[in-house]
Design a protein around this motif. Structure first.
Motif, PDB file in Angstrom:
ATOM      1  N   TYR A 277      42.332  30.098  91.539  1.00  0.00           N
ATOM      2  CA  TYR A 277      40.882  30.164  91.385  1.00  0.00           C
ATOM      3  C   TYR A 277      40.355  28.919  90.653  1.00  0.00           C
ATOM      4  CZ  TYR A 277      36.395  31.846  89.533  1.00  0.00           C
ATOM      5  OH  TYR A 277      35.075  31.984  89.179  1.00  0.00           O
TER       6      TYR A 277
ATOM      7  N   TYR B 215      48.357  38.128  87.165  1.00  0.00           N
ATOM      8  CA  TYR B 215      47.165  37.327  87.412  1.00  0.00           C
ATOM      9  C   TYR B 215      47.350  35.817  87.245  1.00  0.00           C
ATOM     10  CZ  TYR B 215      44.509  41.670  87.431  1.00  0.00           C
ATOM     11  OH  TYR B 215      44.022  42.916  87.732  1.00  0.00           O
TER      12      TYR B 215
ATOM     13  N   TYR C  28      38.628  37.031  85.331  1.00  0.00           N
ATOM     14  CA  TYR C  28      37.873  36.107  86.187  1.00  0.00           C
ATOM     15  C   TYR C  28      36.562  35.687  85.549  1.00  0.00           C
ATOM     16  CZ  TYR C  28      41.079  36.275  90.111  1.00  0.00           C
ATOM     17  OH  TYR C  28      42.182  36.122  90.911  1.00  0.00           O
TER      18      TYR C  28
ATOM     19  N   LEU D  21      44.752  33.288  89.048  1.00  0.00           N
ATOM     20  CA  LEU D  21      43.774  32.553  88.250  1.00  0.00           C
ATOM     21  C   LEU D  21      43.915  31.049  88.446  1.00  0.00           C
ATOM     22  CD1 LEU D  21      43.731  34.588  84.912  1.00  0.00           C
ATOM     23  CD2 LEU D  21      41.963  34.524  86.684  1.00  0.00           C
TER      24      LEU D  21
END
Length: 192
Positions: free
Chosen positions: A32, A25, A71, A29
């Motif tokens: 994001y 991840y 998230y 991330l």
């Protein structure tokens, strides 16, 4: 009195889960976070805070949806950082007029090139604006939306609804007072 013993996972297993999660991840991330903050350093700091919180958990194996958890925590960290940070940009656009009127219209009209912090603030304002509008009686909400968002004059609205112009003005004033109070709280929260 019964003593409940907390079952902790072995350090090697925990380290393995953390390592696999970071590998899976980490890049996602960062992708994001990056568009939502001012610079790479802020993005790295937020990601570091997320990993610290994740690694501090004692029940890693109990998280059903690790991606969803990561998230959600990341979004919260971005929001927390944004709320804590007082920016000159926001203070330039959010102000009280001489008569004490609270104005955010300038922020809502900025384009996305104003920066990620302004974009996040715009999103939050729109969200809170629509929540506050939903709290209004239908006739007040309609007058406000038609006048402010659909650019109709108060006279046009009065004619369309077959109402006296003073009634329409009164409805608009009630709506504005309600929205001003709700959005003032948002502004104070973001700048405290």
């Amino acid at each position: 009195m019964e003593v409940v013993e907390e079952i902790t996972m072995p350090q090697e297993e925990k380290a393995s889960i953390i390592s696999q999660t970071v590998s899976k991840y980490g890049g996602k991330l960062m992708s994001y976070i990056r568009p939502k903050v001012k610079n790479t350093e802020d993005a790295e700091d937020i990601l570091q805070e997320v990993w610290f919180q994740f690694s501090s958990l004692t029940n890693l194996s109990e998280i059903v949806n690790v991606g969803g958890w990561l998230y959600r925590v990341t979004a919260n960290k971005i929001t927390d950082r944004y709320r804590k940070k007082k920016t000159e940009n926001l203070e330039d656009f959010v102000y009280e007029d001489e008569d004490g009127s609270f104005s955010i219209k300038d922020i809502l009209l900025l384009d996305e090139s104003a920066g990620p912090e302004i974009k996040m603030f715009q999103d939050e304002i729109w969200k809170k604006l629509f929540e506050a509008l939903d709290e209004l009686p239908e006739k007040q909400r309609l007058v406000y939306v038609e006048n402010e968002l659909n650019d109709k004059t108060l006279q046009q609205i009065a004619d369309e609804q077959g109402e006296n112009i003073k009634t329409i003005i009164s409805r608009k004033n009630y709506a504005v007072k309600h929205l001003r109070n709700r959005l003032r709280r948002l502004y104070e929260d973001l700048n405290s």
